[in-house]
Motif scaffolding. Structure first.
Motif, PDB file in Angstrom:
ATOM      1  N   LEU A  84      40.774  31.661  43.003  1.00 41.89           N
ATOM      2  CA  LEU A  84      39.858  30.779  43.742  1.00 41.89           C
ATOM      3  C   LEU A  84      40.637  29.853  44.672  1.00 41.89           C
ATOM      4  N   ASP A  85      41.755  29.320  44.174  1.00 41.11           N
ATOM      5  CA  ASP A  85      42.584  28.440  45.001  1.00 41.11           C
ATOM      6  C   ASP A  85      43.115  29.170  46.229  1.00 41.11           C
ATOM      7  N   ALA A  86      43.322  30.493  46.074  1.00 39.25           N
ATOM      8  CA  ALA A  86      43.839  31.306  47.178  1.00 39.25           C
ATOM      9  C   ALA A  86      42.718  31.880  48.041  1.00 39.25           C
ATOM     10  N   ASN A  87      41.485  31.372  47.832  1.00 39.97           N
ATOM     11  CA  ASN A  87      40.305  31.837  48.576  1.00 39.97           C
ATOM     12  C   ASN A  87      40.006  33.321  48.346  1.00 39.97           C
ATOM     13  N   ASN A  88      40.395  33.840  47.189  1.00 39.85           N
ATOM     14  CA  ASN A  88      40.120  35.234  46.838  1.00 39.85           C
ATOM     15  C   ASN A  88      39.044  35.247  45.754  1.00 39.85           C
ATOM     16  N   LYS A  89      37.823  34.966  46.171  1.00 39.70           N
ATOM     17  CA  LYS A  89      36.732  34.849  45.205  1.00 39.70           C
ATOM     18  C   LYS A  89      36.416  36.189  44.543  1.00 39.70           C
ATOM     19  N   ALA A  90      36.576  37.269  45.286  1.00 39.53           N
ATOM     20  CA  ALA A  90      36.272  38.592  44.729  1.00 39.53           C
ATOM     21  C   ALA A  90      37.167  38.877  43.519  1.00 39.53           C
ATOM     22  N   ALA A  91      38.458  38.579  43.649  1.00 43.73           N
ATOM     23  CA  ALA A  91      39.390  38.805  42.538  1.00 43.73           C
ATOM     24  C   ALA A  91      39.035  37.906  41.357  1.00 43.73           C
ATOM     25  N   ALA A  92      38.638  36.670  41.643  1.00 48.97           N
ATOM     26  CA  ALA A  92      38.252  35.738  40.577  1.00 48.97           C
ATOM     27  C   ALA A  92      37.028  36.253  39.830  1.00 48.97           C
ATOM     28  N   LEU A  93      36.033  36.719  40.581  1.00 49.22           N
ATOM     29  CA  LEU A  93      34.809  37.227  39.949  1.00 49.22           C
ATOM     30  C   LEU A  93      35.095  38.441  39.070  1.00 49.22           C
ATOM     31  N   THR A  94      36.011  39.296  39.517  1.00 47.47           N
ATOM     32  CA  THR A  94      36.393  40.465  38.711  1.00 47.47           C
ATOM     33  C   THR A  94      36.966  40.017  37.369  1.00 47.47           C
ATOM     34  N   LYS A  95      37.811  38.999  37.414  1.00 50.74           N
ATOM     35  CA  LYS A  95      38.420  38.485  36.172  1.00 50.74           C
ATOM     36  C   LYS A  95      37.369  37.812  35.289  1.00 50.74           C
ATOM     37  N   PHE A  96      36.460  37.046  35.909  1.00 50.42           N
ATOM     38  CA  PHE A  96      35.398  36.409  35.119  1.00 50.42           C
ATOM     39  C   PHE A  96      34.542  37.465  34.428  1.00 50.42           C
ATOM     40  N   ASP A  97      34.252  38.568  35.132  1.00 49.92           N
ATOM     41  CA  ASP A  97      33.446  39.648  34.551  1.00 49.92           C
ATOM     42  C   ASP A  97      34.164  40.292  33.365  1.00 49.92           C
ATOM     43  N   LEU A  98      35.492  40.442  33.497  1.00 49.62           N
ATOM     44  CA  LEU A  98      36.274  41.018  32.389  1.00 49.62           C
ATOM     45  C   LEU A  98      36.146  40.157  31.136  1.00 49.62           C
ATOM     46  N   GLY A 112      43.081  34.065  21.921  1.00 46.18           N
ATOM     47  CA  GLY A 112      42.788  33.276  23.118  1.00 46.18           C
ATOM     48  C   GLY A 112      43.264  33.880  24.420  1.00 46.18           C
ATOM     49  N   ALA A 113      43.519  35.198  24.438  1.00 48.43           N
ATOM     50  CA  ALA A 113      44.025  35.842  25.658  1.00 48.43           C
ATOM     51  C   ALA A 113      43.036  35.711  26.820  1.00 48.43           C
ATOM     52  N   ARG A 114      41.731  35.806  26.493  1.00 50.46           N
ATOM     53  CA  ARG A 114      40.714  35.772  27.554  1.00 50.46           C
ATOM     54  C   ARG A 114      40.785  34.488  28.386  1.00 50.46           C
ATOM     55  N   LEU A 115      41.124  33.378  27.735  1.00 46.00           N
ATOM     56  CA  LEU A 115      41.192  32.110  28.452  1.00 46.00           C
ATOM     57  C   LEU A 115      42.212  32.168  29.588  1.00 46.00           C
ATOM     58  N   ASN A 116      43.299  32.903  29.352  1.00 45.03           N
ATOM     59  CA  ASN A 116      44.340  33.001  30.370  1.00 45.03           C
ATOM     60  C   ASN A 116      43.884  33.823  31.572  1.00 45.03           C
ATOM     61  N   THR A 117      42.994  34.753  31.332  1.00 39.66           N
ATOM     62  CA  THR A 117      42.388  35.486  32.445  1.00 39.66           C
ATOM     63  C   THR A 117      41.591  34.513  33.315  1.00 39.66           C
ATOM     64  N   ILE A 118      40.909  33.566  32.676  1.00 37.68           N
ATOM     65  CA  ILE A 118      40.164  32.529  33.421  1.00 37.68           C
ATOM     66  C   ILE A 118      41.133  31.677  34.236  1.00 37.68           C
ATOM     67  N   GLY A 119      42.278  31.315  33.648  1.00 43.11           N
ATOM     68  CA  GLY A 119      43.276  30.537  34.383  1.00 43.11           C
ATOM     69  C   GLY A 119      43.752  31.259  35.624  1.00 43.11           C
ATOM     70  N   LEU A 120      44.032  32.560  35.489  1.00 42.41           N
ATOM     71  CA  LEU A 120      44.461  33.352  36.646  1.00 42.41           C
ATOM     72  C   LEU A 120      43.342  33.468  37.679  1.00 42.41           C
ATOM     73  N   ALA A 121      42.105  33.478  37.217  1.00 43.35           N
ATOM     74  CA  ALA A 121      40.963  33.529  38.136  1.00 43.35           C
ATOM     75  C   ALA A 121      40.891  32.252  38.976  1.00 43.35           C
ATOM     76  N   GLN A 122      41.202  31.108  38.355  1.00 43.77           N
ATOM     77  CA  GLN A 122      41.201  29.876  39.142  1.00 43.77           C
ATOM     78  C   GLN A 122      42.267  29.921  40.241  1.00 43.77           C
TER      79      GLN A 122
END
Length: 553
Positions: free
Chosen positions: A97-111, A84-94
């Protein structure tokens, strides 16, 4: 003794088995029993440190509780989990998003997504929920993710539930209804989906039907806490939309919220949601009690300062309100909302208000106004609140301070109170410049009043008092031609409404005729006499008109 040891061993085995099972924790989370869910998840992690999903779910609870640091810690630990490691990448992506850094979130979602197979739908659901749960929700992106998953998994209840939430957030009631209905049909144990059908009815103001829908949920599971919260919010909205039912419905609402708390382990998150509801219900005595209980439960949570500040202000303790709100808003890491600045500004103005209520210390007023401006910079709709704030100052005859508030308000034409705010701005300036102690009227301020009354007239041409106050304002500006114009327009508007309205406003007609006549006295004596005679037709003993006619002969 041996029997006791055997029993203890059996109990321990059962506890470990339960600790490794995420379902109880997930059910507790769905039931908004956050502390119980956290405890269960920590037990799972202790028993099986490689369970990445447990770290993820625990991190998500901390995100719900706005404790980002703890959420980050658990997500980071979960990244190294075997499962379940991938789920934690999604958590960090959120968090990105909260920090208005959508680019970083999208990179994590792509991973995450590049490693997924068609059957791996859980990660897609959580990506969609990350978009929905972010501080600035992106429901359209969530819908795009879920629509893609739906094509290959059309009968998955969790996909449908998430779609229902996404459509609901995007204000698409019809598709939201279909998705929630599908979710419950695909999984009859998914009680939240059934509850959300009632939420849709609540949003459509079908309060009777919504209550019926929620009671159906209670019939299935009377211990499902969230449904009582929804009932509370339904009765609150019902009371606000039908004022004659307010007292009865607000009591029902408060009662159901108490029921909700008893079923959700009185966690700090449930208490905060209850506190938010008490603000809506304007039950500030209960809010103060709740805030102090939360302080005992979690003295370090900064959001408690908000509730202490709001309740202290409303309950008359301005100093306590200032202390709490200044401490809360001075920390940039706190999630400040426009209402925080509105309350802080009001507290400063109240602190600077004289005993008679008619004057406000200029320094406190300026600081309070600066806070109001911060509120509308964050959210222009906060301008809707200025009418009530300014009206309080207006009613206590603090006209200069009231005018300052209304002047901010009229800078937002989309405010629901735009017309009224202009009217009160003009009136406040007029009355401030006709005080007994006034030495010389402020021409600059009076020009603002003239513009404000003009805005009212443009938006609502039959608002008769706007004309007479505009005439009075132009009299102070010594613009006799405009004064006559607006007095005449006032007379025409009222006359068109019939004799009863003219009779009701006789004193204002006399004021208009006398002032217009006085303006013609040196240039058109015949017109002046005509107007004074109109005064005498209404009031044969009017001393001013009788004396003026003598002088005109």
């Amino acid at each position: 003794m041996n029997k006791f040891k055997i029993f203890s061993l059996a109990l321990l085995t059962t506890t470990i088995a339960k600790a490794q099972d995420l379902e109880p924790a997930k059910k507790a989370l769905d039931a908004e029993q956050f502390e119980k869910s956290k405890s269960l998840l920590k037990s799972v992690i202790q028993a099986k440190p490689s369970n990445g999903k447990a770290f993820f779910l625990l991190g998500n609870i901390y995100l719900k509780q706005n404790i980002t640091d703890s959420a980050t810690v658990y997500f980071q630990k979960g990244l190294s989990s075997a499962d379940g490691a991938r789920l934690n990448t999604i958590g960090l992506a959120q968090i990105d998003l909260d920090a208005n850094n959508k680019a970083a979130a999208l990179t994590k979602f792509d991973l995450v997504t590049k490693e997924l197979r068609k059957k791996d739908i859980e990660e897609y659901i959580y990506i969609a929920r990350a978009y929905m749960n972010a501080d600035k929700p992106d429901f359209k992106s969530a819908i795009a993710v879920l629509t893609k998953v739906q094509t290959t998994n059309p009968n998955d209840a969790q996909v449908q539930l998430a779609l229902g939430d996404a459509y609901y957030g995007d204000k698409n009631q019809n598709d939201s209804y279909v998705a929630y209905r599908n979710a419950y049909q695909f999984d009859g144990t998914l009680i939240r989906a059934k509850m959300q059908l009632g939420v849709l009815l609540k949003g459509a103001k079908a309060y009777t039907e919504a209550v019926k829908a929620f009671n159906e949920v209670i019939a299935i599971n009377s211990n499902y806490g969230p449904v009582y919260r929804e009932l509370a919010e339904t009765y609150y909205l019902w009371g606000n939309n039908i004022p004659k039912t307010y007292d009865e419905n607000i009591q029902k609402a408060l009662s159901f919220y108490e029921k909700y708390l008893t079923l959700t382990d009185y966690s700090i998150t449930s208490r905060m949601r209850h506190a938010d509801f008490l603000i809506l219900a304007k039950d500030y005595k209960s809010l103060e009690l709740e805030a102090n209980k939360m302080k005992e439960l979690d003295g370090v949570n900064p959001r408690i300062l908000r509730y202490l500040g709001y309740s202290a202000y409303e309950n008359g303790n301005v100093d306590a309100a200032l202390t709490a709100l200044e401490k809360y808003t001075s920390n940039a890491s706190n999630k400040i909302i426009p209402r925080d600045y509105l309350y802080l500004g009001q507290a400063k103005i109240k602190k600077g208000t004289a005993a008679d209520g008619k004057t406000v210390d200029p320094v406190q007023l300026a600081s309070g106004i600066a806070d109001f401006k911060k509120a509308v910079e964050m959210e222009p709709l906060a301008a809707n609140e200025f009418n009530e704030i300014g009206k309080k100052l207006y009613d206590q005859k603090a006209f200069a301070a009231a005018a300052t508030v209304f002047e901010i308000a009229v800078g937002y034409p989309n405010s629901k109170n735009y017309l009224l705010d202009n009217f009160f701005l003009g009136n406040a300036i007029y009355y401030d410049n006709t005080r007994k102690d006034i030495v010389k009227p402020s021409l600059i301020a009076l020009q603002k009043a003239d513009v404000a009354f003009g805005n009212v007239i443009t938006a609502s041409p039959t608002t008769q008092d706007a004309y007479i106050f505009r005439a009075r304002t132009n009299r102070l500006l010594e613009k006799d031609d405009m004064m006559v114009t607006y007095y005449q327009q006032y007379i025409d508007i009222v006359t068109a409404k019939g004799d009863a309205e003219v009779t009701k406003n006789k004193a204002k007609f006399i004021e208009a005729y006398n002032n217009m006549a006085a303006s013609f006295a040196n240039t058109d004596k015949a017109k002046a006499k005509e107007l004074f005679n109109k005064t005498l037709a209404l009031d044969p003993a009017n001393a001013y008109a009788l004396e003026a006619i003598k002088l005109l002969k």
